[in-house]
Design a protein around this motif. Structure first.
Motif, PDB file in Angstrom:
ATOM      1  N   SER A   1      28.243  -2.335  20.890  1.00  0.00           N
ATOM      2  CA  SER A   1      27.700  -0.972  21.012  1.00  0.00           C
ATOM      3  C   SER A   1      26.365  -0.897  21.757  1.00  0.00           C
ATOM      4  O   SER A   1      26.109   0.110  22.449  1.00  0.00           O
TER       5      SER A   1
ATOM      6  N   ILE B   1      27.357  -0.404  25.371  1.00  0.00           N
ATOM      7  CA  ILE B   1      28.621   0.306  25.567  1.00  0.00           C
ATOM      8  C   ILE B   1      28.615   1.159  26.828  1.00  0.00           C
ATOM      9  O   ILE B   1      29.657   1.334  27.488  1.00  0.00           O
ATOM     10  N   ASP B   2      27.452   1.688  27.226  1.00  0.00           N
ATOM     11  CA  ASP B   2      27.398   2.542  28.413  1.00  0.00           C
ATOM     12  C   ASP B   2      27.637   1.759  29.693  1.00  0.00           C
ATOM     13  O   ASP B   2      28.025   2.348  30.724  1.00  0.00           O
ATOM     14  N   ASP B   3      27.390   0.456  29.667  1.00  0.00           N
ATOM     15  CA  ASP B   3      27.570  -0.371  30.867  1.00  0.00           C
ATOM     16  C   ASP B   3      28.809  -1.251  30.785  1.00  0.00           C
ATOM     17  O   ASP B   3      29.190  -1.873  31.778  1.00  0.00           O
TER      18      ASP B   3
ATOM     19  N   GLY C   1      36.635   2.484  28.025  1.00  0.00           N
ATOM     20  CA  GLY C   1      36.863   3.675  28.831  1.00  0.00           C
ATOM     21  C   GLY C   1      38.258   4.233  28.686  1.00  0.00           C
ATOM     22  O   GLY C   1      38.471   5.443  28.829  1.00  0.00           O
TER      23      GLY C   1
END
Length: 536
Positions: free
Chosen positions: A383, A386-388, A402
């Protein structure tokens, strides 16, 4: 003639009426043996009813209190009894019993009276009490010395735990008395020192113990780097109980280790807002500082800001670790792990965790961890990035956030992963080091994790199964270890990385401890040994 017959019948009837026909033992007579006779007797009486009487009492200690575990033995075939946790005992003896009762405890105690006599017991006896006292005391003695100077820690009062303290003499010597047949633990505490051994245990004192020495190492190391903080005068007071047992994955904190709380500064970094020094003897206080409104920069906690807990272990590896507290609630106590001015908090338990910070470059690479994370869920572990995170793969499973795909599920340190991220990231994994450092290499390809906190020399690591190794290579690089062709551009396995490895058959291999790892350059020596082995 008729009257004579009548008289004979009457006499025969009278004879049988007078005889009881219950025989003690009846055996038909042997006609050929005229010496065998029939024996007839009276009815066998019932077994007599045995009456029992109780003998009961209490055993006291001479210094006061109940004496548990005292054995009372009885002569005359009566089984011994033992006093209960309140010092009471009770036994039953048959009516008319005569004998002696004698108390005893491990051979080193005396009792008053020494014994009690009973003659022809006809009633119950209560209050048959004894008082016990140690017949002798044993001594535990030794010396306290300073590790660096070798000299005595002299004329100093030192806590030994269990409400025991000693004062050393000019030579650092001490001596205490111990009751016989008891269990005692001596665990020295002195502010400014750690002791070796940390404690001594005596499970059953039955002799004098000499040369019970302790060596003290000074533990005042100063403030850890980056732990300086300002005194703003706005405080939240926190007490960490000695019973909180702060430990790093089972390893207790040592005297002189630091416990601190951290806030987020103007640049998003963590800054120390207060600390305490653990001594293991008394509760540790932390004065958490609030932000000073009169300064332009943020130099303390905002109202309601959450504490971030850290521990710095001077004893051992001298590293910073994260911690998770459990608060005591009730009354005026604040227990939500947030800062409030003039608030009071008490920590009942403090769990400390190791951490690994894995640098993952943009694009494809391989990664692993020697830390078992606090949460086994791969979604929790990943986590922070998680954005990358685009995708991570094992040989058979995938986590693709995704697309909402997750067949990996639970984290397993014994597997390495391929990973693709959109930018350079650092993945923090917090937990405890993996204790089982053995991995199972399956025939053909494997993604190999690095279950070590330090660099591992590949040749020595794989030597036990070197005949089974086909090739080991970087996942996103050009370095390779190919022993059959003596190619070794890959010599070191790095913590946090993962590698592709092909083997000719299933193989088990274990990572060594860090102290056993070899320095770089040992591959040439390894090749030389291999050639020598092949020649011989």
């Amino acid at each position: 003639m008729k009257s004579i017959l009548t008289l004979s019948l009457f006499a025969l009837f009278s004879f049988f009426a007078a005889v009881t026909v219950i025989a003690e033992e009846f055996t038909p007579p042997d006609k050929s043996n005229p010496n065998i006779k029939i024996s007839l007797g009276k009815s066998a009486p019932n077994a007599p009813h045995v009456v029992y009487h109780s003998i009961a009492g209490h055993v006291h200690k001479e210094v006061g209190g109940h004496f548990e575990g005292v054995t009372i033995t009885f002569s005359g075939g009566i089984d011994p009894v033992t006093t209960d946790s309140m010092g009471f005992y009770s036994v039953e003896v048959p009516n008319g019993w005569t004998g002696v009762a004698t108390p005893s405890y491990c051979g080193f105690h005396t009792f008053s009276p020494e014994e009690m006599f009973y003659i022809n017991v006809k009633k119950d006896y209560s209050d048959q009490d004894y008082t016990g006292a140690p017949g002798q005391m044993f001594t535990i003695s030794g010396q306290f010395t300073d590790y660096y100077t070798g000299g005595p820690i002299s004329n100093t009062e030192i806590e030994l735990g269990n409400n025991i303290s000693v004062s050393t003499n000019d030579q650092g010597e001490y001596s205490i008395e111990a009751l016989p047949c008891t269990s005692i633990t001596l665990e020295p505490h002195l502010e400014g020192y750690n002791f070796d051994p940390g404690y001594l245990v005596y499970s059953f004192t039955n002799t004098n113990y000499i040369d019970q020495d302790f060596e003290g190492t000074p533990n005042w190391y100063g403030i850890p780097p980056g732990w300086e903080h300002n005194n703003t005068g706005k405080v939240h007071v926190i007490s960490i109980l000695t019973s909180s047992n702060p430990n790093l994955c089972g390893i207790p904190l040592g005297q002189g280790d630091y416990i601190g709380v951290f806030y987020t500064d103007d640049e998003g970094g963590l800054r120390c807002g207060g600390f305490g020094i653990w001594n293991g003897i008394s509760n540790t206080a932390i004065i958490a500082q609030g932000d000073d409104d009169m300064t332009p920069e943020k130099d303390g906690f905002d109202y309601g800001e959450e504490f971030t807990w850290k521990v710095y272990r001077w004893n051992g590896d001298q590293k910073e670790c994260t911690a998770t507290p459990e608060f005591q609630c009730g009354g005026l106590l604040t227990c939500n792990n947030k800062w409030y001015i003039t608030a009071l908090s008490i920590i009942e338990e403090l769990n400390i965790y190791d951490g690994q910070y894995i640098e993952i470059p943009e694009g494809w690479s391989g990664f692993s961890s020697f830390i078992v994370p606090q949460s086994p869920l791969v979604t929790h572990t990943m986590s922070p990035i998680i954005d990358d995170l685009i995708v991570m793969l094992s040989l058979t499973k995938i986590y693709y956030p995704g697309l909402g795909i997750n067949t990996i599920g639970l984290w397993d340190t014994h597997y390495g992963f391929k990973i693709k991220v959109g930018s350079d990231v650092v993945l923090p994994i917090v937990g405890c080091p993996e204790e089982d450092t053995q991995i199972n290499l399956q025939t053909t390809w494997n993604i190999v994790p690095v279950l070590s906190s330090c660099n591992v020399q590949i040749a020595e690591f794989l030597e036990p199964v070197i005949d089974n190794i086909i090739v080991v290579k970087e996942i996103a690089g050009n370095k390779i270890f190919w022993p059959e062709l003596n190619i070794a551009t890959l010599q070191t396995l790095l913590p946090g990385k993962a590698y592709m490895a092909a083997v000719s058959q299933n193989s088990l291999v274990s990572y060594p401890g860090c102290s056993g790892n070899l320095k770089s350059g040992n591959y040439l020596n390894f090749i030389a040994r291999q050639k020598t082995r092949n020649i011989t």
